[in-house]
Design a protein around this motif. Structure first.
Motif, PDB file in Angstrom:
ATOM      1  N   THR A  25       6.206  -5.947   5.145  1.00  0.00           N
ATOM      2  CA  THR A  25       7.588  -5.486   5.029  1.00  0.00           C
ATOM      3  C   THR A  25       8.366  -5.716   6.323  1.00  0.00           C
ATOM      4  N   ASN A  26       9.661  -5.834   6.191  1.00  0.00           N
ATOM      5  CA  ASN A  26      10.547  -6.020   7.341  1.00  0.00           C
ATOM      6  C   ASN A  26      10.831  -4.665   7.999  1.00  0.00           C
ATOM      7  N   THR A  27       9.759  -4.036   8.496  1.00  0.00           N
ATOM      8  CA  THR A  27       9.893  -2.672   9.035  1.00  0.00           C
ATOM      9  C   THR A  27       9.177  -2.490  10.369  1.00  0.00           C
ATOM     10  N   PHE A  28       8.890  -3.580  11.060  1.00  0.00           N
ATOM     11  CA  PHE A  28       8.166  -3.481  12.327  1.00  0.00           C
ATOM     12  C   PHE A  28       8.877  -2.527  13.294  1.00  0.00           C
ATOM     13  N   GLY A  29      10.201  -2.567  13.315  1.00  0.00           N
ATOM     14  CA  GLY A  29      10.972  -1.688  14.190  1.00  0.00           C
ATOM     15  C   GLY A  29      11.736  -0.632  13.427  1.00  0.00           C
ATOM     16  N   ALA A  30      11.162  -0.132  12.333  1.00  0.00           N
ATOM     17  CA  ALA A  30      11.884   0.801  11.464  1.00  0.00           C
ATOM     18  C   ALA A  30      11.411   2.245  11.582  1.00  0.00           C
ATOM     19  N   SER A  31      10.812   2.605  12.714  1.00  0.00           N
ATOM     20  CA  SER A  31      10.552   4.029  12.959  1.00  0.00           C
ATOM     21  C   SER A  31      11.862   4.660  13.421  1.00  0.00           C
ATOM     22  N   ARG A  32      11.976   5.962  13.288  1.00  0.00           N
ATOM     23  CA  ARG A  32      13.236   6.633  13.639  1.00  0.00           C
ATOM     24  C   ARG A  32      13.672   6.361  15.088  1.00  0.00           C
ATOM     25  N   PRO A  33      12.792   6.445  16.107  1.00  0.00           N
ATOM     26  CA  PRO A  33      13.261   6.185  17.482  1.00  0.00           C
ATOM     27  C   PRO A  33      13.837   4.783  17.646  1.00  0.00           C
ATOM     28  N   LYS A  34      13.217   3.791  17.010  1.00  0.00           N
ATOM     29  CA  LYS A  34      13.727   2.424  17.106  1.00  0.00           C
ATOM     30  C   LYS A  34      15.071   2.280  16.404  1.00  0.00           C
ATOM     31  N   LEU A  35      15.187   2.863  15.206  1.00  0.00           N
ATOM     32  CA  LEU A  35      16.439   2.755  14.461  1.00  0.00           C
ATOM     33  C   LEU A  35      17.565   3.539  15.127  1.00  0.00           C
ATOM     34  N   GLU A  36      17.217   4.613  15.837  1.00  0.00           N
ATOM     35  CA  GLU A  36      18.247   5.391  16.518  1.00  0.00           C
ATOM     36  C   GLU A  36      18.927   4.582  17.622  1.00  0.00           C
ATOM     37  N   GLU A  75      12.098   2.202   2.558  1.00  0.00           N
ATOM     38  CA  GLU A  75      11.909   2.055   1.120  1.00  0.00           C
ATOM     39  C   GLU A  75      12.547   0.763   0.606  1.00  0.00           C
ATOM     40  N   THR A  76      13.734   0.447   1.091  1.00  0.00           N
ATOM     41  CA  THR A  76      14.417  -0.767   0.650  1.00  0.00           C
ATOM     42  C   THR A  76      13.620  -2.011   1.030  1.00  0.00           C
ATOM     43  N   ALA A  77      13.139  -2.051   2.269  1.00  0.00           N
ATOM     44  CA  ALA A  77      12.357  -3.200   2.717  1.00  0.00           C
ATOM     45  C   ALA A  77      11.094  -3.366   1.880  1.00  0.00           C
ATOM     46  N   ALA A  78      10.437  -2.237   1.573  1.00  0.00           N
ATOM     47  CA  ALA A  78       9.221  -2.302   0.761  1.00  0.00           C
ATOM     48  C   ALA A  78       9.521  -2.800  -0.647  1.00  0.00           C
ATOM     49  N   ARG A  79      10.639  -2.371  -1.217  1.00  0.00           N
ATOM     50  CA  ARG A  79      10.990  -2.814  -2.576  1.00  0.00           C
ATOM     51  C   ARG A  79      11.307  -4.311  -2.610  1.00  0.00           C
ATOM     52  N   ARG A 101      -2.316 -14.614  -9.905  1.00  0.00           N
ATOM     53  CA  ARG A 101      -3.120 -14.327  -8.722  1.00  0.00           C
ATOM     54  C   ARG A 101      -2.573 -13.082  -8.029  1.00  0.00           C
ATOM     55  N   PRO A 102      -3.423 -12.112  -7.702  1.00  0.00           N
ATOM     56  CA  PRO A 102      -2.934 -10.864  -7.081  1.00  0.00           C
ATOM     57  C   PRO A 102      -2.201 -11.127  -5.771  1.00  0.00           C
ATOM     58  N   ARG A 103      -1.092 -10.433  -5.568  1.00  0.00           N
ATOM     59  CA  ARG A 103      -0.356 -10.472  -4.302  1.00  0.00           C
ATOM     60  C   ARG A 103      -0.202  -9.039  -3.812  1.00  0.00           C
ATOM     61  N   TYR A 104      -0.188  -8.880  -2.501  1.00  0.00           N
ATOM     62  CA  TYR A 104      -0.200  -7.557  -1.896  1.00  0.00           C
ATOM     63  C   TYR A 104       0.981  -7.396  -0.935  1.00  0.00           C
ATOM     64  N   VAL A 105       1.423  -6.156  -0.793  1.00  0.00           N
ATOM     65  CA  VAL A 105       2.487  -5.832   0.153  1.00  0.00           C
ATOM     66  C   VAL A 105       1.934  -4.874   1.187  1.00  0.00           C
ATOM     67  N   ALA A 106       2.075  -5.251   2.453  1.00  0.00           N
ATOM     68  CA  ALA A 106       1.617  -4.414   3.567  1.00  0.00           C
ATOM     69  C   ALA A 106       2.814  -3.752   4.227  1.00  0.00           C
ATOM     70  N   GLY A 107       2.785  -2.427   4.323  1.00  0.00           N
ATOM     71  CA  GLY A 107       3.863  -1.690   4.980  1.00  0.00           C
ATOM     72  C   GLY A 107       3.663  -1.696   6.485  1.00  0.00           C
ATOM     73  N   GLN A 134       8.163   7.411   8.287  1.00  0.00           N
ATOM     74  CA  GLN A 134       8.276   5.987   7.967  1.00  0.00           C
ATOM     75  C   GLN A 134       7.376   5.606   6.792  1.00  0.00           C
ATOM     76  N   THR A 135       6.172   6.136   6.784  1.00  0.00           N
ATOM     77  CA  THR A 135       5.229   5.808   5.716  1.00  0.00           C
ATOM     78  C   THR A 135       5.693   6.339   4.367  1.00  0.00           C
ATOM     79  N   VAL A 136       6.355   7.484   4.360  1.00  0.00           N
ATOM     80  CA  VAL A 136       6.897   8.021   3.104  1.00  0.00           C
ATOM     81  C   VAL A 136       7.798   6.987   2.433  1.00  0.00           C
ATOM     82  N   GLY A 137       8.690   6.383   3.207  1.00  0.00           N
ATOM     83  CA  GLY A 137       9.577   5.368   2.656  1.00  0.00           C
ATOM     84  C   GLY A 137       8.827   4.155   2.160  1.00  0.00           C
ATOM     85  N   LEU A 138       7.825   3.715   2.900  1.00  0.00           N
ATOM     86  CA  LEU A 138       7.051   2.544   2.512  1.00  0.00           C
ATOM     87  C   LEU A 138       6.278   2.796   1.214  1.00  0.00           C
ATOM     88  N   LEU A 139       5.697   3.984   1.093  1.00  0.00           N
ATOM     89  CA  LEU A 139       4.959   4.316  -0.128  1.00  0.00           C
ATOM     90  C   LEU A 139       5.907   4.388  -1.331  1.00  0.00           C
TER      91      LEU A 139
END
Length: 237
Positions: A74-85, A98-102, A117-123, A154-159
């Protein structure tokens, strides 16, 4: 469809993850495929593109999947609250993740439907910008318990967005990485949904983490902390 359990897939054979999201987006910016307007005045925040240009983020995922990758991050490498602030986006932390994960989930599911073929999403959980083990008064001012809450959020949104695993990556401080693991596990308990957890450390030219931890010591602690997989990324030397 085949079993979507990532750990079972790894037990059966090699699972290929994608390449970098951030540098791919930066190259697009240099090529004028992304503009200042696309970043909504937040230059340097790749994560905002999940909100302003989801088509671009989806295109990066699609490119990796078309190249044969089994998993996209997901496009969330810098998506923790301190980084986004830093970009006045802290109050939108859940939405960004959540948006990035979707976005990644939709592209992975399309690819899976196309060939079965199975594909996976890593948060992706990147560094917070703090080093709790450091004696530096600024870098070390965030307590591990505070970081647990940051990564839980952050993980709540990813899940919610439907990731298949959590990837805590580019860790330089073992205390922060433990906080990522504990925060992610806490979010899983709250959601009633557990997914595999990958922990990736980064090493300096000496072969140790930034604050001196050796890889085998890190492996022992990560195993005891509840990580399912250990890896290395973004290391030098």
């Amino acid at each position: 469809m085949a079993d979507k359990n990532l750990l079972d897939a790894i037990a059966r054979g090699v699972v290929v993850f994608d390449g970098a999201m951030g540098t791919t987006l930066q190259r697009m910016q240099l090529a004028n495929e992304l503009t200042v307007r696309d970043f909504d005045g937040r230059q340097g925040c790749n994560e905002v593109l999940s909100l302003t240009r989801p088509d671009v983020v989806a295109g990066v995922h699609r490119g990796y999947l078309e190249a044969g990758c089994d998993a996209v991050e997901t496009n969330t490498f810098g998506a923790s609250r301190p980084k986004l602030e830093e970009y006045e986006l802290g109050t939108r932390t859940l939405e960004v993740n959540e948006t990035a994960a979707r976005i990644a989930r939709q592209e992975a599911d399309k690819a899976e439907r196309a060939d079965g073929r199975p594909r996976y999403v890593a948060g992706s959980l990147g560094p917070s910008g703090f080093l709790p083990s450091s004696s530096d008064p600024d870098l070390g001012r965030m307590r591990p318990s505070e970081l647990v809450e940051i990564f839980r959020e952050q993980t709540v949104g990813l899940l919610k967005g439907g990731v298949d695993c959590i990837l805590a990556e580019t860790a330089q401080d073992l205390l922060e990485l433990r906080a990522q693991i504990f925060g992610a596990r806490k979010a899983m308990q709250e959601a009633g949904r557990g997914v595999p957890l990958i922990a990736q450390i980064t090493l300096d030219p000496s072969g140790r983490m930034l604050l001196g931890t050796e890889p085998l010591s890190a492996a022992a602690l990560l195993s005891a902390s509840g990580a399912d997989i250990m890896g290395l990324n973004c290391s030098t030397g």
